[in-house]
Scaffold this active site. Structure first.
Site, PDB file in Angstrom:
ATOM      1  N   LYS A  37       0.832  -1.210   0.000  1.00 21.01           N
ATOM      2  CA  LYS A  37       0.000   0.000   0.000  1.00 21.01           C
ATOM      3  C   LYS A  37       0.866   1.260   0.000  1.00 21.01           C
ATOM      4  O   LYS A  37       0.603   2.195  -0.760  1.00 21.01           O
ATOM      5  CB  LYS A  37      -0.939  -0.021   1.224  1.00 21.01           C
ATOM      6  CG  LYS A  37      -1.915   1.140   1.281  1.00 21.01           C
ATOM      7  CD  LYS A  37      -3.186   0.758   1.993  1.00 21.01           C
ATOM      8  CE  LYS A  37      -3.048   0.580   3.478  1.00 21.01           C
ATOM      9  NZ  LYS A  37      -2.821   1.843   4.209  1.00 21.01           N
ATOM     10  N   SER A  38       1.896   1.286   0.822  1.00 26.62           N
ATOM     11  CA  SER A  38       2.761   2.478   0.888  1.00 26.62           C
ATOM     12  C   SER A  38       3.401   2.762  -0.468  1.00 26.62           C
ATOM     13  O   SER A  38       3.419   3.901  -0.947  1.00 26.62           O
ATOM     14  CB  SER A  38       3.872   2.264   1.923  1.00 26.62           C
ATOM     15  OG  SER A  38       3.335   2.166   3.208  1.00 26.62           O
ATOM     16  N   GLY A 110      -5.271   7.820   5.518  1.00 30.25           N
ATOM     17  CA  GLY A 110      -4.363   8.816   6.095  1.00 30.25           C
ATOM     18  C   GLY A 110      -3.144   9.019   5.215  1.00 30.25           C
ATOM     19  O   GLY A 110      -2.670  10.147   5.037  1.00 30.25           O
ATOM     20  N   ARG A 138      -8.803  12.108  12.499  1.00 30.12           N
ATOM     21  CA  ARG A 138      -7.369  11.920  12.712  1.00 30.12           C
ATOM     22  C   ARG A 138      -6.603  13.247  12.688  1.00 30.12           C
ATOM     23  O   ARG A 138      -6.981  14.180  11.980  1.00 30.12           O
ATOM     24  CB  ARG A 138      -6.824  10.935  11.665  1.00 30.12           C
ATOM     25  CG  ARG A 138      -7.491   9.582  11.819  1.00 30.12           C
ATOM     26  CD  ARG A 138      -6.991   8.579  10.831  1.00 30.12           C
ATOM     27  NE  ARG A 138      -5.600   8.226  11.071  1.00 30.12           N
ATOM     28  CZ  ARG A 138      -4.896   7.415  10.293  1.00 30.12           C
ATOM     29  NH1 ARG A 138      -5.468   6.898   9.215  1.00 30.12           N
ATOM     30  NH2 ARG A 138      -3.652   7.136  10.578  1.00 30.12           N
ATOM     31  N   GLN A 185       4.635   9.281   7.224  1.00 34.74           N
ATOM     32  CA  GLN A 185       3.722  10.171   6.498  1.00 34.74           C
ATOM     33  C   GLN A 185       4.168  11.621   6.641  1.00 34.74           C
ATOM     34  O   GLN A 185       4.171  12.379   5.670  1.00 34.74           O
ATOM     35  CB  GLN A 185       2.292   9.989   7.018  1.00 34.74           C
ATOM     36  CG  GLN A 185       1.728   8.605   6.703  1.00 34.74           C
ATOM     37  CD  GLN A 185       0.352   8.374   7.284  1.00 34.74           C
ATOM     38  OE1 GLN A 185      -0.200   9.243   7.973  1.00 34.74           O
ATOM     39  NE2 GLN A 185      -0.199   7.204   7.036  1.00 34.74           N
ATOM     40  N   ASP A 336       1.765  -1.148  11.950  1.00 39.68           N
ATOM     41  CA  ASP A 336       0.419  -1.575  11.537  1.00 39.68           C
ATOM     42  C   ASP A 336       0.109  -3.016  11.943  1.00 39.68           C
ATOM     43  O   ASP A 336      -0.988  -3.507  11.686  1.00 39.68           O
ATOM     44  CB  ASP A 336       0.275  -1.434  10.015  1.00 39.68           C
ATOM     45  CG  ASP A 336       0.281   0.035   9.593  1.00 39.68           C
ATOM     46  OD1 ASP A 336      -0.134   0.894  10.402  1.00 39.68           O
ATOM     47  OD2 ASP A 336       0.713   0.329   8.462  1.00 39.68           O
ATOM     48  N   ARG A 367      -6.275   2.216  18.048  1.00 39.65           N
ATOM     49  CA  ARG A 367      -5.975   0.787  17.890  1.00 39.65           C
ATOM     50  C   ARG A 367      -5.575   0.098  19.178  1.00 39.65           C
ATOM     51  O   ARG A 367      -5.590  -1.136  19.235  1.00 39.65           O
ATOM     52  CB  ARG A 367      -4.870   0.585  16.849  1.00 39.65           C
ATOM     53  CG  ARG A 367      -5.425   0.391  15.489  1.00 39.65           C
ATOM     54  CD  ARG A 367      -4.412  -0.137  14.500  1.00 39.65           C
ATOM     55  NE  ARG A 367      -5.011  -0.030  13.180  1.00 39.65           N
ATOM     56  CZ  ARG A 367      -4.346   0.188  12.067  1.00 39.65           C
ATOM     57  NH1 ARG A 367      -3.044   0.303  12.095  1.00 39.65           N
ATOM     58  NH2 ARG A 367      -4.979   0.267  10.920  1.00 39.65           N
TER      59      ARG A 367
HETATM   60  C1  S3P Z   1       2.480   4.790   6.223  1.00 36.71           C
HETATM   61  C2  S3P Z   1       3.014   5.188   7.418  1.00 36.71           C
HETATM   62  C3  S3P Z   1       2.466   4.766   8.728  1.00 36.71           C
HETATM   63  C4  S3P Z   1       1.520   3.568   8.599  1.00 36.71           C
HETATM   64  C5  S3P Z   1       0.575   3.729   7.451  1.00 36.71           C
HETATM   65  C6  S3P Z   1       1.339   3.858   6.141  1.00 36.71           C
HETATM   66  C7  S3P Z   1       3.099   5.274   4.966  1.00 36.71           C
HETATM   67  O1  S3P Z   1       1.749   5.850   9.283  1.00 36.71           O
HETATM   68  O2  S3P Z   1       0.799   3.392   9.793  1.00 36.71           O
HETATM   69  O3  S3P Z   1      -0.296   2.608   7.357  1.00 36.71           O
HETATM   70  O4  S3P Z   1       2.834   4.692   3.890  1.00 36.71           O
HETATM   71  O5  S3P Z   1       3.859   6.250   5.035  1.00 36.71           O
HETATM   72  P1  S3P Z   1       2.478   6.993  10.173  1.00 36.71           P
HETATM   73  O6  S3P Z   1       3.342   7.790   9.288  1.00 36.71           O
HETATM   74  O7  S3P Z   1       1.338   7.808  10.734  1.00 36.71           O
HETATM   75  O8  S3P Z   1       3.229   6.247  11.234  1.00 36.71           O
END
Ligand code: S3P
Length: 458
Positions: A37-38, A110, A138, A185, A336, A367
């Site tokens: 996903k990232s 997010g 959030r 993020q 996660d 969570r």
């Molecule tokens: C992600 C960073 C993480 C993770 C999210 C995906 C990303 O969040 O929990 O599912 O793809 O950069 P945080 O940056 O809030 O830790």
């Protein structure tokens, strides 16, 4: 604040989908879980900012990633689905995005929302960001704070949540920003805004977080340096006003999704499951290390590199697990995965202590509370802490039989179902709809291994 931002999102009027997972014996076989996903979000964003046509294979076509694709198109780049996980993105170059005609709806995501705020902050345009009920709760100040320092402006509710209208800076100022929370993020939003800044933008990371933005920026021809300084603080630097050149991205399987069939195999007697092509970047692989420390029979086969990331086939066989203290400094590399680790801990012999997890309180749900409530619903022993939890496992099976409230959180939903496959009696969850945000094929894939997961009216 734009009035269109108050429009109901598609997620607000749908019916809940209760599902039930029942014990049905051993899980066996090989699976390829969907793309990471990232990396999928980032391939769309960098493709939009590159000059030329980027091609992506193995893109995760989940609700979260499709929301990012929709936003990319609304901003004037062209992301086109070529079928079977292949996409083409005709980029407009850094600075070339256009003002969207409507609010950008990121649904439950997010990552898509926060990374795109960084992109828009570096463009001379304005855009309104909206999301579903979970995303609208959030915290966004972690993003709007540093981006304001770079010159972007934000309008939205006092409490710093969505809907938020971003007015980009032209050009943004290059800054040096120390991350107050371990968040990829936040790091990525600042780096993406920094692409338009004249000079070097630096993010200082006291705790290292996933580095897919850095790796992918390099693959698109942008200079990124990472240096370790005093006290282990890493300085991540991007030189702005570079040109991103279109590239090909082959997205490997998502370790955060592979976690579900693999943990289910560890907990279900007689199981032997192989998850193929899983990305095993060390900044994402904390769960597998932790499970191995708990005594899990997990092996890495066919280790190789693909799409600029380390990849392996991961095999998990039914194992007797023992509780451990999970090192808090490992949290970022498995952030996660705590809900499904907590399920594993409920079956392990003795105490598993998980701390340093304050960030879990601001994920798709709180969570920590949601995981604790899930474990209580399946009859496990758990103590909630401000920054984590202590699970006292049975060393065998757990009763199950409960009803899990998912709170619009896909990972709670899938973790509850994994528990139902291994428990003494079936587990139901109140709503499986959010599973589509990250792992739309979850039920089919688990069923192909022998799992019994069905819709229910209870
Ligand atoms: C992600 C960073 C993480 C993770 C999210 C995906 C990303 O969040 O929990 O599912 O793809 O950069 P945080 O940056 O809030 O830790």
């Amino acid at each position: 604040m734009s009035s269109s931002s108050n429009a109901p999102t598609p997620h607000e009027s749908r019916d809940a989908q209760p599902w039930r997972a029942a014990p049905a014996g051993a899980l066996k076989g090989g699976v390829r879980v969907p793309g990471d996903k990232s990396m999928s979000h980032r391939s769309l964003l960098l493709g939009a900012l590159a000059v030329g046509r980027t091609t992506v294979t193995g893109l995760l076509e989940s609700d979260d990633v499709l929301a990012t694709a929709g936003a990319v198109n609304a901003l004037g780049a062209h992301a086109v689905d070529k079928g079977d996980g292949s996409w083409e993105i005709d980029g407009v170059g850094i600075g070339g995005l256009a003002e969207p005609g409507q609010a950008l709806d990121f649904g439950n995501s997010g990552t898509g929302c926060r990374l795109m705020m960084g992109v828009v902050a570096g463009h001379p345009i304005s855009a309104t960001f909206i999301g579903d009920e979970s995303l609208s709760r959030r915290p966004m100040r972690r993003i709007t704070g540093p981006l304001s320092q770079m010159g972007a402006r934000f309008a939205g509710p006092e409490d710093g949540t969505l809907p938020i209208t971003v007015e980009g800076a032209a050009p943004p100022l290059p800054i040096t920003y120390t991350l107050p929370v371990a968040s990829a993020q936040v790091k990525s939003a600042v780096l993406l805004a920094g692409l338009s800044a004249p000079g070097q933008t630096t993010v200082l990371e006291p705790v290292r977080t996933r580095d897919h933005t850095e790796n992918m920026l390099r693959a698109f021809g942008c200079e990124v340096t990472i240096e370790e300084g005093p006290h282990g603080i890493h300085a991540v630097r991007v030189t702005g006003e570079c040109e991103l050149t279109a590239a090909h991205v082959d997205v490997p399987a998502d370790p955060s999704s592979a976690a579900f069939p693999l943990v289910a195999a560890l907990l279900t007697e007689g199981s032997d499951v192989l998850a193929r092509d899983v990305m095993v970047n060390p900044l994402r692989a904390g769960l597998f290390t932790t499970l191995q420390e708990m005594g899990a029979d997990i092996t890495f086969e066919n280790e190789r590199e693909s799409g600029g990331e380390p990849v392996a086939d991961i095999r998990a066989r039914f194992s007797s697990l023992t509780g451990i203290e999970v090192p808090p400094e490992r949290a970022a590399s498995m952030i996660d995965e705590y809900p499904v680790l907590a399920v594993a801990a409920a079956f392990a012999d003795g105490r598993t202590e998980m701390r340093g997890l304050e960030e879990l309180r601001v994920k798709e749900s709180d969570r920590i509370s949601a995981t604790v409530a899930m474990l209580e619903a399946i009859g496990a022993e758990v103590e909630e802490l401000e920054d984590g939890m202590i699970v006292t496992g049975t060393g065998g099976t757990v009763p199950g039989g409960g009803h899990v409230r998912t709170g619009l959180d896909h990972r709670i939903a899938m973790s509850g179902l994994v528990a139902g496959l291994a428990a003494q009696s079936a587990v139901t969850i109140d709503d499986a709809a959010m599973i589509a945000t990250s792992f739309p094929a979850f039920r089919d894939l688990m069923t192909s291994l022998g799992a019994q997961i069905s819709l229910t009216n209870t």
